[in-house]
Scaffold this motif. Structure first.
Motif, PDB file in Angstrom:
ATOM      1  N   ALA A  39      15.215  10.145  58.921  1.00  0.00           N
ATOM      2  CA  ALA A  39      16.286  11.141  58.786  1.00  0.00           C
ATOM      3  C   ALA A  39      17.511  10.532  58.114  1.00  0.00           C
ATOM      4  O   ALA A  39      18.116  11.145  57.224  1.00  0.00           O
ATOM      5  N   ASP A  40      17.869   9.329  58.523  1.00  0.00           N
ATOM      6  CA  ASP A  40      19.021   8.665  57.902  1.00  0.00           C
ATOM      7  C   ASP A  40      18.765   8.363  56.432  1.00  0.00           C
ATOM      8  O   ASP A  40      19.645   8.527  55.593  1.00  0.00           O
ATOM      9  N   ARG A  41      17.553   7.929  56.139  1.00  0.00           N
ATOM     10  CA  ARG A  41      17.224   7.600  54.749  1.00  0.00           C
ATOM     11  C   ARG A  41      17.288   8.844  53.858  1.00  0.00           C
ATOM     12  O   ARG A  41      17.867   8.821  52.777  1.00  0.00           O
ATOM     13  N   THR A  42      16.695   9.941  54.308  1.00  0.00           N
ATOM     14  CA  THR A  42      16.727  11.155  53.488  1.00  0.00           C
ATOM     15  C   THR A  42      18.141  11.704  53.366  1.00  0.00           C
ATOM     16  O   THR A  42      18.502  12.253  52.331  1.00  0.00           O
ATOM     17  N   ARG A  43      18.943  11.523  54.398  1.00  0.00           N
ATOM     18  CA  ARG A  43      20.337  11.966  54.328  1.00  0.00           C
ATOM     19  C   ARG A  43      21.088  11.158  53.271  1.00  0.00           C
ATOM     20  O   ARG A  43      21.865  11.707  52.486  1.00  0.00           O
ATOM     21  N   ARG A  44      20.856   9.838  53.221  1.00  0.00           N
ATOM     22  CA  ARG A  44      21.499   9.003  52.202  1.00  0.00           C
ATOM     23  C   ARG A  44      21.048   9.390  50.805  1.00  0.00           C
ATOM     24  O   ARG A  44      21.851   9.482  49.877  1.00  0.00           O
ATOM     25  N   LEU A  45      19.743   9.630  50.645  1.00  0.00           N
ATOM     26  CA  LEU A  45      19.230  10.019  49.332  1.00  0.00           C
ATOM     27  C   LEU A  45      19.795  11.369  48.910  1.00  0.00           C
ATOM     28  O   LEU A  45      20.186  11.562  47.750  1.00  0.00           O
ATOM     29  N   ALA A  46      19.852  12.310  49.839  1.00  0.00           N
ATOM     30  CA  ALA A  46      20.360  13.643  49.520  1.00  0.00           C
ATOM     31  C   ALA A  46      21.839  13.602  49.153  1.00  0.00           C
ATOM     32  O   ALA A  46      22.302  14.418  48.351  1.00  0.00           O
ATOM     33  N   ALA A  47      22.564  12.655  49.697  1.00  0.00           N
ATOM     34  CA  ALA A  47      23.990  12.544  49.389  1.00  0.00           C
ATOM     35  C   ALA A  47      24.223  12.178  47.924  1.00  0.00           C
ATOM     36  O   ALA A  47      25.266  12.483  47.366  1.00  0.00           O
TER      37      ALA A  47
END
Length: 138
Positions: A39-47
């Motif tokens: 979840a943290d990784r996808t949040r960083r990528l989406a940012a």
């Protein structure tokens, strides 16, 4: 948003970029339950791409029972995963600046022996509590 990044990552992992819906759902379920790291990784990528919309931007297309990532979708995913340019180095203050900037004394950190002592005391308190609980239960 994280859903769309996950879809891009899953489709990019398939050799031809195409996955049938059953495979896509299975992979999504695995990643969704894998913990905070994903979840943290996808949040960083989406940012990195705040207005991401895989459908209207043509990053993924629907084809006969499944989804396929497009060339543009792979390019956007590569952009999201690329490491940002190295930031400017932070200037290191000189010794004189450090001494002037911090006139108050900082207390020394606790020594490892103190930590080991606290750990032993904590274990002893737990052991005593367990013994009291056993005695009360009998």
């Amino acid at each position: 948003m994280n859903f769309q990044v996950t879809v891009l990552k899953i489709l990019a992992a398939y050799p031809d970029g195409f996955a049938v819906m059953e495979d896509l759902k299975r992979d999504m379920a695995i990643l969704a339950t894998s913990g905070r790291d994903w979840a943290d990784r996808t949040r960083r990528l989406a940012a990195r791409v705040p207005d991401l919309d895989i459908w209207s931007q043509g990053l993924v297309e629907r084809i006969s029972g499944g989804w396929k990532i497009t060339v543009k979708g792979r390019a956007v995913l590569e952009f999201m995963e690329a490491r940002p340019a190295a930031p400017e180095p932070i200037p290191v203050p000189s010794v004189e600046q450090t001494v002037v900037a911090s006139p108050t004394l900082v207390p020394p950190l606790r020594q490892p022996a103190d930590r080991a002592k606290r750990r032993r005391e904590r274990r002893e308190r737990r052991r005593e509590a367990r013994e009291r609980a056993r005695a009360n239960a009998s």
